[in-house]
Design a protein around this motif. Structure first.
Motif, mmCIF file in Angstrom:
data_model
loop_
_atom_site.group_PDB
_atom_site.id
_atom_site.type_symbol
_atom_site.label_atom_id
_atom_site.label_comp_id
_atom_site.label_asym_id
_atom_site.label_seq_id
_atom_site.Cartn_x
_atom_site.Cartn_y
_atom_site.Cartn_z
ATOM 1 N N UNK A 104 -5.023 -1.500 -4.255
ATOM 2 C CA UNK A 104 -3.704 -1.033 -3.742
ATOM 3 C C UNK A 104 -3.847 -0.889 -2.216
ATOM 4 N N UNK A 105 -2.630 -1.057 -1.365
ATOM 5 C CA UNK A 105 -2.833 -0.868 -0.047
ATOM 6 C C UNK A 105 -3.056 0.516 0.377
ATOM 7 N N UNK A 106 -2.608 1.297 -0.670
ATOM 8 C CA UNK A 106 -2.788 2.821 -0.069
ATOM 9 C C UNK A 106 -4.227 3.185 -0.334
ATOM 10 N N UNK A 107 -4.959 2.752 -1.223
ATOM 11 C CA UNK A 107 -6.428 2.816 -1.488
ATOM 12 C C UNK A 107 -7.185 2.230 0.123
ATOM 13 N N UNK A 108 -6.593 1.111 0.513
ATOM 14 C CA UNK A 108 -7.224 0.830 1.574
ATOM 15 C C UNK A 108 -6.983 1.696 2.919
ATOM 16 N N UNK A 109 -5.867 2.240 2.966
ATOM 17 C CA UNK A 109 -5.307 3.070 3.989
ATOM 18 C C UNK A 109 -6.217 4.383 3.923
ATOM 19 N N UNK A 110 -6.343 4.934 2.840
ATOM 20 C CA UNK A 110 -7.105 6.223 2.563
ATOM 21 C C UNK A 110 -8.534 6.023 3.105
ATOM 22 N N UNK A 111 -9.228 5.152 2.521
ATOM 23 C CA UNK A 111 -10.443 4.767 3.067
ATOM 24 C C UNK A 111 -10.655 4.721 4.387
#
Length: 448
Positions: free
Chosen positions: A253-260
């Motif tokens: 998910x794009x949110x996983x990328x953003x959080x990392x």
């Protein structure tokens, strides 16, 4: 190094300069035309309308006696009105003015009524804002709005299992009914409730029949656009890339990328990227970025400079002209308000002064946006036009805003500032503008 190795870089430089010149020329031409046409309507005659400075390449004189010219240095322009001592229209040529009749003086900036001078000066920035609104209106009408119910318009290529088809109407995902796309809060809550996994079960209507199909996560870590002058650009990322893992940890998910990225603290990340069926290993270092908040403040976060998107492009329907204009006006206001807020926070020291770009940064951005397509380039012109209009309204002598301050003083005091005061203030304004340009250019050269 062989000359053939230099050709791509040289070609990129030429493309960047060409895009910058086109963007700036359009914005300057509209700005100066605002001065010219409102001046003409107000009874003020223009001797020269110049696009560019320096040696004249082409020129012609129209039936009104105005010389329209194209000059060799395409980094600005001006309108020289009758009786002006220079292109800035700040002072008049006294010897020429003394030889004029009363009717001729009325055709000059100095001899025109206060309302005519103020309207002529204000017209430049106003026309810049009008250009922004016009471009955004066209973009919104061309893009259209997301059709209801939510329908698959175009599929993105991803490495995940994809059973969705163009024309599918999305009824639900993982057993939850799909809310209206126009309901921003409801749709966001719907997405937050979905499990972040490689594939999801979609409930769709296809050719009148209801069925379940498997597809990727709704917002996968896909790159729909690469932001100019970003970590992603430096790493060689391209639109269409799909990030499969970060430092060996799979993401879906794009949110996983953003959080990392946000938790990276600026450390270099190793990305496994899928591009047209090929797996690439890229390394990039997130950059500190100051982003506006809804309340008008700013937050400093780490970003890599990509824009995400859904696993499919939604089908669209035509947007009406009234709706498009309303959206364009709101977008223009948001850009202007965000720019002023950013400038204030830079002055207050709340955010980095590196947010202010100079000519090199603007040129690089124009080239990058032009390379991403006509719509991106037009969006860049619209944003830059607002910035130019806003800058010219600042109450600094030499700028349009400075002239308007002089006219406001004249309206209150009943007389204009003295020639000595005008010369001193114009000199101060010129020093301020040159200092700002040097500061911005320093940012381009030394900011990360």
């Amino acid at each position: 190094m062989e000359i053939t190795q230099l050709l791509p870089e040289f070609g990129g430089l030429i493309w960047t300069l060409l895009a910058f010149v086109i963007a700036l020329s359009v914005i300057v031409a509209i700005h100066e035309y605002g001065h010219y046409i409102v001046g003409r309507w107000s009874g003020i005659h223009a001797d020269v309308f110049s696009l560019g400075f320096g040696p004249v390449l082409l020129s012609r004189v129209d039936k009104r006696g105005t010389r329209w010219q194209l000059a060799a240095l395409p980094f600005g322009g001006y309108v020289k009105f009758k009786g002006d001592s220079n292109a800035a229209s700040g002072t008049s040529d006294e010897e020429v003015m003394r030889q004029m009749t009363a009717e001729e003086r009325r055709q000059t900036m100095t001899g025109a009524p206060l309302w005519a001078r103020a309207a002529t000066v204000a017209a430049g920035p106003v026309f810049n804002f009008a250009l922004t609104i016009l471009l955004f209106t066209g973009i919104f009408m061309f893009q259209g709005k997301v059709a209801e119910p939510l329908t698959v318009g175009e599929l993105r290529a991803t490495p995940s299992v994809q059973e969705l088809q163009v024309g599918d109407v999305l009824l639900g995902i993982e057993g939850t009914a799909t809310p209206s796309f126009d309901d921003a809060e409801g749709f966001e809550a719907f997405l937050e409730g979905l499990p972040q996994q490689n594939t999801l079960t979609y409930d769709v209507e296809r050719d009148g029949a209801r069925m379940e199909v498997t597809g990727p996560y709704v917002y996968p870590p896909v790159v729909s656009q690469v932001v100019p002058r970003s970590a992603a650009i430096d790493a060689g990322m391209e639109a269409g890339d799909v990030i499969m893992s970060i430092d060996g940890v799979p993401i879906f998910a794009f949110d996983q990328l953003k959080q990392r990225v946000e938790s990276s603290d600026g450390e270099t990340l190793g990305l496994e990227v899928w591009r047209n069926g090929e797996i690439l290993d890229l390394a990039l270092t997130p950059k500190r970025t100051d982003e506006p908040l809804p309340d008008g403040g700013f937050q400093t976060v780490y970003r890599i400079g990509i824009v995400g998107g859904m696993v499919f492009e939604p089908a669209t329907e035509a947007a009406g002209p009234v709706e498009a204009v309303q959206g364009a006006v709101l977008r223009t206001y948001d850009i202007a308000a965000g720019s002023l807020s950013g400038l204030w926070h830079m002055i207050a020291g709340n955010i980095s002064s590196c947010n202010l770009s100079g000519p090199i940064g603007i040129a690089e951005t124009s080239g990058a946006m032009a390379s991403q397509g006509g719509q991106s380039f037009l969006t860049f012109i619209a944003v830059l036009s607002t910035a130019v209009g806003l800058l010219n309204l600042f109450p600094v002598p030499v700028l349009d805003g400075g002239h308007l301050v002089f006219y406001a003083y004249e309206a209150v005091a009943g007389k204009p500032p003295s020639d000595k005061a005008l010369r001193m203030l114009m000199s101060v304004g010129l020093v301020l503008i040159l200092s700002l340009m040097v500061f911005a250019l320093t940012n381009d050269l030394f900011c990360p």
